[in-house]
Design an enzyme around this catalytic site. Sequence first.
Site, mmCIF file in Angstrom:
data_model
loop_
_atom_site.group_PDB
_atom_site.id
_atom_site.type_symbol
_atom_site.label_atom_id
_atom_site.label_comp_id
_atom_site.label_asym_id
_atom_site.label_seq_id
_atom_site.Cartn_x
_atom_site.Cartn_y
_atom_site.Cartn_z
ATOM 1 N N ASP A 12 0.648 -1.544 0.004
ATOM 2 C CA ASP A 12 0.085 -0.240 0.193
ATOM 3 C C ASP A 12 1.170 1.112 0.079
ATOM 4 O O ASP A 12 0.572 2.114 0.995
ATOM 5 C CB ASP A 12 -0.937 0.082 0.703
ATOM 6 C CG ASP A 12 -1.600 -0.980 0.818
ATOM 7 O OD1 ASP A 12 -2.309 -1.819 -0.146
ATOM 8 O OD2 ASP A 12 -2.406 -1.668 2.741
ATOM 9 N N LYS A 15 1.825 2.466 -4.903
ATOM 10 C CA LYS A 15 2.846 1.882 -6.132
ATOM 11 C C LYS A 15 1.519 2.061 -7.389
ATOM 12 O O LYS A 15 1.927 2.483 -8.437
ATOM 13 C CB LYS A 15 2.449 0.661 -6.481
ATOM 14 C CG LYS A 15 3.784 -0.599 -4.794
ATOM 15 C CD LYS A 15 3.142 -2.029 -5.260
ATOM 16 C CE LYS A 15 2.559 -2.018 -4.484
ATOM 17 N NZ LYS A 15 2.042 -2.070 -2.853
ATOM 18 N N GLY A 39 -4.681 -4.455 -4.153
ATOM 19 C CA GLY A 39 -5.675 -3.408 -4.544
ATOM 20 C C GLY A 39 -4.946 -2.152 -4.555
ATOM 21 O O GLY A 39 -4.217 -1.549 -3.278
ATOM 22 N N HIS A 40 -4.529 -1.858 -5.696
ATOM 23 C CA HIS A 40 -3.883 -1.010 -6.694
ATOM 24 C C HIS A 40 -4.650 0.764 -6.747
ATOM 25 O O HIS A 40 -5.555 0.581 -7.087
ATOM 26 C CB HIS A 40 -3.019 -1.219 -7.011
ATOM 27 C CG HIS A 40 -2.308 -2.199 -7.049
ATOM 28 N ND1 HIS A 40 -1.452 -2.787 -8.191
ATOM 29 C CD2 HIS A 40 -1.825 -2.487 -5.930
ATOM 30 C CE1 HIS A 40 -0.095 -3.454 -7.506
ATOM 31 N NE2 HIS A 40 -0.804 -3.181 -5.874
ATOM 32 N N GLN A 221 2.259 -6.017 -3.257
ATOM 33 C CA GLN A 221 2.797 -6.064 -2.270
ATOM 34 C C GLN A 221 3.582 -5.040 -1.610
ATOM 35 O O GLN A 221 3.882 -4.304 -2.171
ATOM 36 C CB GLN A 221 2.444 -7.496 -1.826
ATOM 37 C CG GLN A 221 1.529 -8.264 -0.896
ATOM 38 C CD GLN A 221 1.082 -8.962 -2.469
ATOM 39 O OE1 GLN A 221 1.407 -10.154 -3.302
ATOM 40 N NE2 GLN A 221 -0.442 -8.720 -2.396
#
Length: 421
Positions: A12, A15, A39-40, A221
């Site tokens: 988180d 990225k 989750g981007h 990650q």
Amino acid sequence: MVDVILGLQWGDEGKGKIVDFVAPNYDIVARFQGGPNAGHTLYVEGKKVVLHQVPSGVFHEKTINLIGSGVVLDPITLRKECNTVTEFGVNLKKQLFISERTHLILPTHRALDKATEISKGNEKIGSTLKGIGPTYMDKTGRNGLRVGDILDKNFTTAYIKLRLKHQRILDSYGFNEDISTWEEEFFEDLEFLRKLNIVNGEYFINNGITAGKKVLAEGAQGSMLDIDFGTFPFVTSSSTISSGVCSGLGVAPQKIREVLGVTKAYCTRVGSGPFPTELENETGELLRKIGSEFGATTGRPRRCGWIDLVALKFACMINGVTKIVMTKADILDSFETLQMCTAYQIDNKRVEEIPFQMTRLNIKPEYQSFAGWNTDTTAITSEKKLPESMQRYVAFINQYLGVKVKYISNGPGREQLIELA
Ligand code: GDP
Ligand code: IMO
Ligand code: MG
């Protein structure tokens, strides 16, 4: 030529935003590991979009996106996400490709993830429950099913065989939740997946490189969640570091040029496991509140703390980081004093190295204090305008890590990124 963007902390780091920003400079953006545990978050046309499976270059018309062999793919999540991105006008036929070797997450993998987490009680990993661990176990255990297999007429037989094996394990855990709705959805969404571009990923990417195409590998990650070098066992199940690009995409190491490491100006972690600079106090709560630190995949509150230079230096070493991107600098705008962890005290000894395991040790971070900048930095667009105390903060990071901060992100928007000389 391949450049890499990956996280240097526990995930988180921002990225997705950075990949989305630089994607127009690349012909191909490829995910090389992880799955829907990622989750981007991106902002497209002023709207927030969270991507879990699809690479973050998808909103740029001329950029092709590849889900690489090292990824684990949940067809249910993929279909939902494909629906979302097509609403923004994305043409999946032109822009999305999936490697045949990508392993499939089955409904029983998700069930197994849940069953194992429950069985661990207080010692649970805090997994996202997306089936990541069990799917990678079936990959290394040589049982898994891959995207290319769904085109084979015997796929259903192979599925039933693996499902039976999983059922025996689930029975041994006493897990009896009904997963038939997931299975129905899974088979429906496999039909959707069959119609997408399924390719021989390694030739796809290497032929592109030979033809002079520029490739960006997008990590998921963070380095401290890497299966080999992270805070084991509180890690994810894939190679999140730069070497994972080679094994996950089938590209040779000498093809890799820049490795851009992303770190927050402070630090967060979601799920269980060691986090030496965690602040379980008002300051930590303030970071969570100002930084909106809640998981993009699970909505869980993220644990917050000061930046940990010991862990960052380790991450730079194992990744060969060439440039650093520091995100969420604006979240520190209102803090009087800032701290950076420059060493650990373990058993009254000062160490600047990451120990082989951190769970059983009592680690006390040693801090250096810095004056905060106490100004709103979110509208700044050039290096010259950055407050002096922020420049001192960055100069210290550069000197400690021996790698330079090349970009500062000062807001979630695409345009909120300052390039440093
Ligand atoms: P990722 O998984 O590394 O892509 O990061 P996430 O999307 O899970 O979490 C990063 C969060 O911070 C998202 O909500 C982003 O919109 C937000 N974000 C990214 N960069 C910045 C920044 O520089 N400032 C602020 N305020 N928010 C940011
Ligand atoms: P992005 O790509 C933050 C964490 C989970 C858990 C551990 C193992 O958005 O940075 P898993 O589901 O992989 O078995 O969970 O890893 N985790 C993440 N934390 N960001 C992520 O992805 C993460 N993906 C997994 O919280 O502690
Ligand atoms: Mg995330």
